[in-house]
Design an enzyme around this catalytic site. Structure first.
Site, PDB file in Angstrom:
ATOM      1  N   GLU A   8       6.602   8.401   7.242  1.00 37.49           N
ATOM      2  CA  GLU A   8       6.889   9.090   8.514  1.00 37.49           C
ATOM      3  C   GLU A   8       7.832  10.273   8.312  1.00 37.49           C
ATOM      4  O   GLU A   8       7.737  11.278   9.004  1.00 37.49           O
ATOM      5  CB  GLU A   8       7.496   8.107   9.523  1.00 37.49           C
ATOM      6  CG  GLU A   8       6.476   7.110  10.045  1.00 37.49           C
ATOM      7  CD  GLU A   8       7.103   6.121  11.017  1.00 37.49           C
ATOM      8  OE1 GLU A   8       8.021   5.396  10.602  1.00 37.49           O
ATOM      9  OE2 GLU A   8       6.685   6.095  12.179  1.00 37.49           O
ATOM     10  N   GLU A  37       3.523  -1.180   8.626  1.00 39.54           N
ATOM     11  CA  GLU A  37       4.284  -1.893   9.659  1.00 39.54           C
ATOM     12  C   GLU A  37       3.457  -2.971  10.355  1.00 39.54           C
ATOM     13  O   GLU A  37       3.944  -4.091  10.569  1.00 39.54           O
ATOM     14  CB  GLU A  37       4.818  -0.914  10.711  1.00 39.54           C
ATOM     15  CG  GLU A  37       6.028  -0.117  10.276  1.00 39.54           C
ATOM     16  CD  GLU A  37       5.670   1.171   9.550  1.00 39.54           C
ATOM     17  OE1 GLU A  37       4.496   1.299   9.118  1.00 39.54           O
ATOM     18  OE2 GLU A  37       6.544   2.036   9.390  1.00 39.54           O
TER      19      GLU A  37
END
Lengths: 562, 562
Positions: free
Chosen positions: B150, B172
């Site tokens: 990210e 995740e």
């Protein structure tokens, strides 16, 4: 079961979304020429679940199922109706909003799905105005609180009686520690264009706003004293009717009851089968193509009525999705399959495309649009399997584009003589079915890239084999027979092993690339925050506002801001 | 205290957002002409809180505070730098993302505020590229997992080493039952334009994607073998530098340490005071206008450096907001006040407006833009009080427009000789400070209405009294001295009595009327879903994925889809 903690009042095991005016317990639908009156008159004893009474025209999912049904029938059964008057049959109260005791006792999953459905119903009211010429005037004769005012917000025009006491309000925050989550916050700012600080005052003022201030702040369009109310309503109805393009001379078609066979592990409709594999937590939806070529004319189409294949299938699909959402929480993934003749599907699409200005063709396409949006907003993993014998073409190809992933079989299977699977696009895939974000599923798919969209457009009507479909970016994976079973099995097992909540969040993000609209903001910004609040002790805890409402005890709040 | 359950490793009672390169424990900032290298080299023992080690370049808030600081310094102290190489100083690992043990042990409030700050840091990296000509290349030499990838997504260009093992991943969902919530899901679809089904595969594949597929799916921009990596980085840096408009000959200014006096119930900066009224759960921020007229030239402005009033105040405001967010969770509302000479504030604005192409003037305005966005995203009720002696003009008037409500005093107070309060707009209020939704606070305020915007524009530079400001729609209420104290007190008491969570949700909706951007989607659609998931047992329960990560025990999930 629909809710962990509540029993359905009818003693049944599932929530049914089928109803009809003759069975309504909460609404009265009266047709008078081009004006329909839909009067809310909630039966206190008519709650969907045991354990609460629907006082003051408060509602639960059962009330909203009837409301949604009424608008469907106005679309299809009463094409001459141009204006709906949404009003109350009870004195001095329009609607008190969602029933608080129902909410306080509902499971988190039920609260979330209840709100989703009620949001879809309000969006459908706006869609009827924007695309079908069916305008709604909300006549508020007294209290319109919370969900009551949110219902009014879905109307084109809101008239509030000016009697010194009638008021509109969104008392959720001060009273219940939750949000006006049925689109309220979003419509106040983005549709009514209420200034943000006025909206802040309004949404924190329990008693709401009435009279001139309600107009000044744009919360309602006009106020009228009781003596002049009916004249104001008539004048507005006449004005709105003039701008409608609904047909003056059309005859509606009857939305006949769905033909469903419901078994523990399956649902069978004429054109759709749902098979539950409970161990794998899967629901396999098999949509069947038309059995006959399309009628030659719209008159013949209208004569078929609800039996006309595209309409019949859209209604079945809609019902099946809602059934899974509310009654089958343990299903992790929906497998989308089809059976039939792609050319026949495209021929039906052509009939509707050529006659898209005809009221019924228009309604049928809008019904598909709504059903497909419902699918996008369904929090289950969606996978399309494109195999020999399938008919994913045109409208049905939208299911492939709606899926989180799609798998397409390359070539034939041993012992299966059917030709290899094909996928075919139609004009509809580029224009007829925008998602909640305002763009087509193909545009969302190829966000920011014109070339693949143009390339796909050039192939309209052509059967595309698996390798071609993969190369054009229309399917995720093209697989040989050798890999097919293992790949799909591993994918579905893996999917079922992930956290249900994480998948809900993942899919709610990945499905909606690009722009946002008021509608998509309602399902994202507003709903996601509401779902968060629906998990917070300040709202739902033992000392929270929902539990303590009406007990005389004040809620006890954790004062920390997160 | 910052977190209920954790102790700060430094033994202190509050998280401090001030740092400088000499104090960095986790990053190395090297400047080489027009190229800076920011190398991540996280000190395992340098966690902000006790109880976890920051292995494999995983990060916590402390690591991100340094990252944010580094980009601030590149903007102001190194204006000649055109390209930042974001890379790892550790072999075979770029960054493993947010530290999982930190997350598992953090309070909900800390998780939410940690994510908010890290999102703001990544947005600031993108803002530096879009508006300051400071491009970022991310060089991934190994694993870039979760928050690590990210971080890469915030860069203009991503180069992945092609060594058969280096990969980017967002694990995740499969690993931790949460979302890639630091913009990951949104940037994958909306910035990198990864096709939604590819994104679905990517985000559910624990080991991620490497090599050619990473390029084909647009997850990275290029791959290079180890032997050609530095050549590829240099070539790209050169290409990006050419397109930058950063000044070749400018000398930076030093971001000197903030002058702060921290007391239990106050913070005192040279131009800003924060006073906590803990019983009322209020923080009153008083911003002070300039004490001297602006310098005549940009050279003099640059010579003032960090002492130049607009820059000094922006830094103080930013620090104060972060302090309240992380260290003062029990504060319900922020009261915004100002003191000083409006004409002087406007004179400073004029200097910056006239010289807006000058690198330092540009940076100062961008700093204000970011600080104001930080305010918009602060989950406390914001109220502006405009009283005699205040200087809400131009840039400072943005605080009034950022507030959920504003109150302005009509006339003078008994025994107070100062002239009545005035409010003044400047050109900046229409153009310089867009919100996260891409439009100005005034445009958001008057959404869909051109007339009030035009009327306000015609009054630029004029001191507006309370009645005029109310009439123009610029303040919520103009009040007489007689009503003032009671009205404000009742409002603030009422606000403090509402559920903190409901207010957070309310404000997160009402503040962002109208359009959404990638940035606003990250804070709405993505973050709101993540916050929901951060409340769900599948993630945070005793048997949830965050708690069980690394224990050898599989998480136990509630399989129901909501």
């Amino acid at each position: 079961m629909a809710a962990d903690e509540r029993r359905l009042a009818n003693g049944g095991g599932r929530i049914d979304f089928e109803t009809s005016p003759a069975r309504y317990r909460h609404w009265k639908l009266l047709i008078d020429g081009i004006v329909a009156t839909l009067a809310m008159d909630v039966d206190e004893k008519g709650g969907l679940f045991e354990g609460y009474e629907l006082k003051l025209n408060s509602y639960d999912l059962g009330v909203d199922i009837e409301l949604a049904d009424a608008f469907e029938r106005l679309r299809f059964e009463h094409p001459q109706v141009r204006v709906v008057l949404l009003r109350s049959a009870k004195p001095r109260v329009f609607c008190a909003g969602a029933n608080i005791r129902m909410l306080a006792g509902a499971s988190h999953a039920h609260k979330v799905n209840f709100c989703k459905f009620t949001n879809e119903t309000r969006n459908a009211i706006e869609d009827a105005s924007a695309h079908s010429g069916l305008r709604t005037i909300c006549v508020i004769n007294g209290t319109a609180a919370g969900g009551g005012y949110e219902l009014a917000l879905a109307a084109d025009h809101i008239i509030l009686v000016d009697d010194g006491s009638a008021a509109v309000s969104l008392p959720e925050v001060p009273l219940l520690a939750v949000l006006p989550g049925t689109g309220g916050l979003t419509r106040v700012t983005d549709k009514r264009l209420v200034r943000r600080d006025h909206a802040d005052v309004f949404c924190t003022t329990e008693e709401g706003v009435k009279g001139k201030r309600a107009v000044d702040w744009r919360l309602v369009d006009e106020v009228a004293p009781n003596t002049k109310l009916e004249a104001a309503v008539s004048a507005r109805a006449e004005a709105l009717a003039k701008k409608s393009d609904r047909p003056g001379d059309a005859t509606g078609i009857a939305l006949t009851p769905l033909d469903r066979r419901i078994a523990p592990d399956s649902r069978a409709y004429p054109h759709l089968t749902v098979a539950f594999s409970r161990d794998e937590r899967l629901a396999t939806l098999t949509l069947r193509g038309p059995e006959a070529p399309p009628p030659a004319t719209v008159a013949e189409m209208a004569a078929l009525g609800a039996a006309f294949w595209p309409l019949a299938l859209a209604r079945e699909l809609d019902d099946a999705i809602l059934d899974i959402r509310l009654n089958e929480p343990d299903i992790a993934a929906i497998v989308l399959k089809s059976e039939g003749d792609s050319a026949a599907v495209l021929a039906y699409d052509d009939l509707l495309e050529v006659n898209r200005e005809h009221w019924l063709a228009r309604e049928i396409r809008l019904k598909w649009k709504r059903a497909l949006k419902r699918l996008d907003l369904t929090s289950r993993s969606l996978v399309a399997l494109i195999e020999p014998g399938s008919c994913f073409a045109g409208t049905l190809a939208e299911l492939v584009l709606a899926a989180d992933r799609s798998y397409m079989l390359v070539g034939q299977r041993d012992g299966d003589n059917r030709p290899p699977a094909s996928l075919a696009l139609g004009e509809v895939n580029f224009s007829a079915f925008p998602m909640a974000n305002g763009i087509s599923r193909l545009t969302s798919r190829f966000l920011g890239h014109a070339a693949p969209l143009d390339t796909a457009y050039a192939r309209i009507g052509q059967p595309l084999d698996a390798e071609t479909a993969e190369e054009l970016g229309l399917v995720t994976f093209a697989l040989d027979d050798i890999d097919w079973d293992d790949e799909i099995r591993i994918f579905l097992e893996e999917r079922a092993s992930f956290s249900a909540d994480a998948l809900t969040g993942l899919e709610a993000n990945l499905r909606f690339a690009g722009p946002e609209t008021m509608e998509s903001k309602i399902f994202a910004r507003l709903t996601a925050w509401q779902n968060w609040i629906f998990q917070r002790p300040n709202a739902i805890g033992e000392e929270g506002a929902l539990r303590r409402y009406g007990t005389g005890q004040k809620p006890a709040f954790d004062t920390k801001r997160v």
